[in-house]
Design an enzyme around this catalytic site. Structure first.
Site, PDB file in Angstrom:
ATOM      1  N   GLU A 115      42.136  15.317  74.884  1.00 27.08           N
ATOM      2  CA  GLU A 115      41.314  14.196  75.367  1.00 27.08           C
ATOM      3  C   GLU A 115      39.894  14.653  75.702  1.00 27.08           C
ATOM      4  O   GLU A 115      38.929  13.945  75.431  1.00 27.08           O
ATOM      5  CB  GLU A 115      41.988  13.549  76.581  1.00 27.08           C
ATOM      6  CG  GLU A 115      43.281  12.811  76.192  1.00 27.08           C
ATOM      7  CD  GLU A 115      44.009  12.221  77.389  1.00 27.08           C
ATOM      8  OE1 GLU A 115      43.928  11.000  77.567  1.00 27.08           O
ATOM      9  OE2 GLU A 115      44.643  12.987  78.141  1.00 27.08           O
ATOM     10  N   GLU A 135      52.077  13.262  76.365  1.00 25.50           N
ATOM     11  CA  GLU A 135      52.302  12.748  77.731  1.00 25.50           C
ATOM     12  C   GLU A 135      53.537  11.865  77.866  1.00 25.50           C
ATOM     13  O   GLU A 135      54.162  11.828  78.927  1.00 25.50           O
ATOM     14  CB  GLU A 135      51.076  11.940  78.200  1.00 25.50           C
ATOM     15  CG  GLU A 135      49.886  12.791  78.589  1.00 25.50           C
ATOM     16  CD  GLU A 135      48.978  13.136  77.423  1.00 25.50           C
ATOM     17  OE1 GLU A 135      47.864  13.610  77.675  1.00 25.50           O
ATOM     18  OE2 GLU A 135      49.394  12.946  76.262  1.00 25.50           O
TER      19      GLU A 135
END
Length: 722
Positions: A115, A135
């Site tokens: 990210e 995640e």
């Protein structure tokens, strides 16, 4: 121990190199996140900085956000411990920077690491770097803008697939998709990244803020999401993070990337506090804790190399164990009593390996390499230089004792003498030999080359070195080794022995057998207790039942049902007829012709004298099957059969497929609450007998309000820690 820090260096070329340093994977711990913000702001202020490169030390970019922060949130309930990285750092300091930033990616960029890289204005990577957003495996969604930037860089379809499956891609695939701008060698990575950043600054390369792109989203993005939503409803009904991820992606498509980032942060914080995230994050840490064994892994011993092993018995378990060993690059001698059995065993091993090739889990070359490590024998001649023997013959005490006596005479003095017994006391197996410090249980679960758990069973006499060596073997063959104490059934089978019995008791109270299985699979186990009996075969069920009835007569529910099924010519999946009908190519179907047999068993047992079925709710059925398991888990904890409660959680998830999102058997029980479990068991004991009688440990914890997983206050020497 290297310090956790972020290095900052400005070269003569005017490029500031910001380097994350937190070995081994440069996890984004809170000090790293704070330092990154500070360093980016410094680079923005300084006049001698024209452009910026972000990278990681030690050949790895970043493995993602430090998950221990989430563990602290669960312990304290304080969500403010999670920093605002998404807007403050990734949007404000990185993406909206007035100076171009290039990510130099090597090794891995996972989760928050990827990210951060996607927030940069370009990404240059070394070959074979791993890129992914895993995640969802932790019950959460990407929280640093990943749900918004990934679809804008690789397209909605691929982004949804990467997030929902949590599977990483290589930098090579990333380049084809547009996630990576260039691939260069590790040696050239920093040099090329700096030049790239300067070329953006000089307007010779595009300055791309990925959050503002829409060209890759595709006109069919909402249809793609609708299809994914339907699929997730079917395949992951218990995993709220999957639907949440799709919703947040859609929000960004409808309302723009920045609005999507704000929505993502809000949903992320809600999910962190969900029971699913608590369960999955608990399992994540529990898995890492199992390799810490007091008195074994903390006393300075080094594991010895096991290069050559022998397996005695080429049946289902023996061939599976031999398969696991050769796949771990360990040479294996397979011994059988005659050439017919030996050939059968060798063929099974070959079929196991070939099936992995067919399923693309193994390359042809690796398969040939593994099979070249295997040799079949009919005597002990080849045993003179083996480092380990695993006995996997039938559960017959005299035969096992005879084998161990032979092994002691023939094998070298350092050789580990292991048994794959699932129920027999190891002290009895090894009682006739003098080197009892080498005797250990290596209890695999079927199919042994696929199931991830290895129960390492120690006796009072097993040496720390032998335990350490077997833990090392477990890791080499990609199993999760859990060290347990020696008792009937050890940790997993002992804890779960009431599973089938609870179902039988309910059946004899008049509850529909197929309703029980259906409710247990709805709870999250892959199959109900009755279908599991079909799968393992009734012979196993009878043999194991006798072992447990002998060991725990005070809390065993005996039913004539399995004997009646055998008498009627059924043997579960083995002959296609059990509670269910098994036909090749179709799913098991409930067999209505089993109902008269169940009726006969009910008449013999006579638990409902008036013949009227007991009325129970769906929730109560699930609890009447699972609470006795929790009750037995309490006894296992009290007796110290496992080192800590989290070991039993991992063993239940990996050995019995207890749903990982519920955190394992003890963790789930603590969420339900010891008091409710104790009161329910007490009520059922009065109604239906001692099978449900609460254990002393459960009673004490329920009355004092102590979690079941909390360590015992007095610390007796435990069976697993001796």
């Amino acid at each position: 121990m290297a310090s956790v820090k972020v290095d900052f260096e400005v070269g003569n070329d005017g490029v500031a190199v910001i380097t994350m340093c937190n070995p081994p994977v440069n996890a984004l711990a809170l000090p790293i996140i704070r330092a990154l913000k500070y360093k980016f702001d410094e680079a923005a202020r300084r006049n001698d900085v024209k452009a910026i490169v972000l990278t990681g030390k030690g050949g790895r970019f970043s493995g993602g956000f430090d998950i221990s922060v989430m563990q602290k949130v669960h312990q304290t309930g304080d969500i403010t411990l999670v920093p605002d990285v998404s807007v403050e750092l990734v949007v404000n300091s990185i993406e909206d920077s007035k100076k171009p930033i290039v990510a130099a990616v090597e090794g891995l960029a996972l989760g928050g690491g990827l990210e951060l890289a996607m927030g940069c204005h370009a990404r240059v990577a070394a070959p074979k770097a791993q890129l992914g957003l895993p995640e969802l495996t932790l019950g959460i969604i990407p929280g640093f803008g990943g749900t918004q930037r990934l679809p804008r860089l690789v397209g909605t379809t691929k982004a949804v697939e990467m997030m929902l499956t949590s599977k990483p891609i290589s930098s090579e695939e990333g380049q084809k998709l547009g996630l990576i701008d260039a691939i260069v060698s590790s040696e050239e990575l920093l040099k090329v990244s700096k030049l790239w950043a300067l070329e953006i600054a000089d307007k010779r390369k595009p300055w791309v803020r990925s959050l503002h792109r829409t060209d890759k989203l595709g006109s069919d993005a909402r249809e793609v999401l609708a299809t994914a939503r339907q699929r997730v409803k079917k395949t992951a009904p218990h995993l709220p993070q999957q639907q949440a991820c799709i919703d947040v992606i859609e929000h960004g498509i409808l309302h723009g990337g920045y609005s999507g980032v704000l929505k993502e942060a809000e949903v992320f914080k809600k999910l962190v506090l969900s029971e699913t995230a608590k369960g999955l994050i608990h399992v994540f840490f529990a898995q890492r804790t199992i390799s810490k064994v007091p008195g074994v892994t903390d006393i300075g011993l080094k594991p010895r190399n096991v290069r050559k092993a022998a397996v005695i018995g080429g049946g289902l378990m023996g061939s599976g164990i031999a398969t696991a060993l050769i796949l771990g690059n360990i040479r294996v001698i397979l011994k059988e009593v005659n050439s017919e059995y030996l050939q059968k065993g060798l063929k099974t091993i070959e079929a196991n390996v070939r099936s992995l090739v067919t399923r693309k889990k193994l390359t042809q070359q690796k398969a040939e390499g593994a099979l070249s490590l295997l040799k079949g024998v009919l005597d002990y001649t080849e045993f003179k230089d083996v480092d380990m023997v695993i006995e996997a013959v039938i559960e017959k005490i005299s035969l096992k004792q005879e084998i161990f006596s032979d092994l002691e005479k023939i094998c070298p003095p350092h050789c580990i003498l292991a048994s794959n017994t699932s129920t027999i006391d190891l002290d009895i197996i090894g009682e006739k030999i003098s080197s009892q410090d080498r005797v250990i249980g290596a209890h695999f679960f079927s199919p042994a080359h696929i199931m991830p758990l290895l129960e390492i069973v120690r006796t009072n006499k097993t040496s720390a070195q032998v335990i350490l060596d077997l833990i090392a073997v477990g890791k080499v063959i990609q199993k999760s080794p859990v060290v347990v104490g020696n008792c009937t059934g050890f940790a997993v089978n002992r804890t779960f022995f009431p599973y089938a019995q609870g179902a039988h008791l309910l059946v004899h109270l008049g509850v529909d057998a197929f309703r029980i299985d259906r409710l247990i699979t709805n709870f999250g186990l892959p199959m109900g207790p009755l279908q599991l009996q079909d799968l393992s075969g009734y012979g196993v069920s009878v043999a194991v039942g006798k072992e447990f009835a002998g060991a725990f007569p005070d809390r065993t529910f005996k039913s004539p049902l399995v004997d009646l099924l055998i008498k009627s010519g059924r043997n579960g999946k083995n002959n296609g007829k059990g509670y269910y009908i098994y036909e090749k190519g179709s799913k098991p179907k409930p067999d209505p012709s089993v109902l008269p047999i169940i009726e006969e068993s009910r008449r013999i047992c006579n638990l409902t004298p008036n013949g009227k079925a007991v009325s129970v709710s769906d929730q109560e059925i699930v609890e009447m099957v699972l609470f006795p398991i929790v009750n037995e888990a309490c006894r296992v904890l009290e007796e110290g059969v496992v080192i800590r409660a989290s070991d039993l959680d991992i063993a239940s998830v990996l050995g019995m497929s207890f749903p990982s999102y519920r955190g394992g058997i003890v963790f789930w029980a603590d969420l339900v609450g010891a008091k409710h479990i104790y009161n329910s068991l007490k009520k059922w004991t009065q109604l239906y007998g001692n099978f449900y009688k609460p254990s002393r440990y459960l009673e004490e914890r329920a009355t004092k309000g102590i979690p079941l997983s909390a360590p015992a206050s007095s610390n007796p020497t435990t069976k697993a820690r001796l």
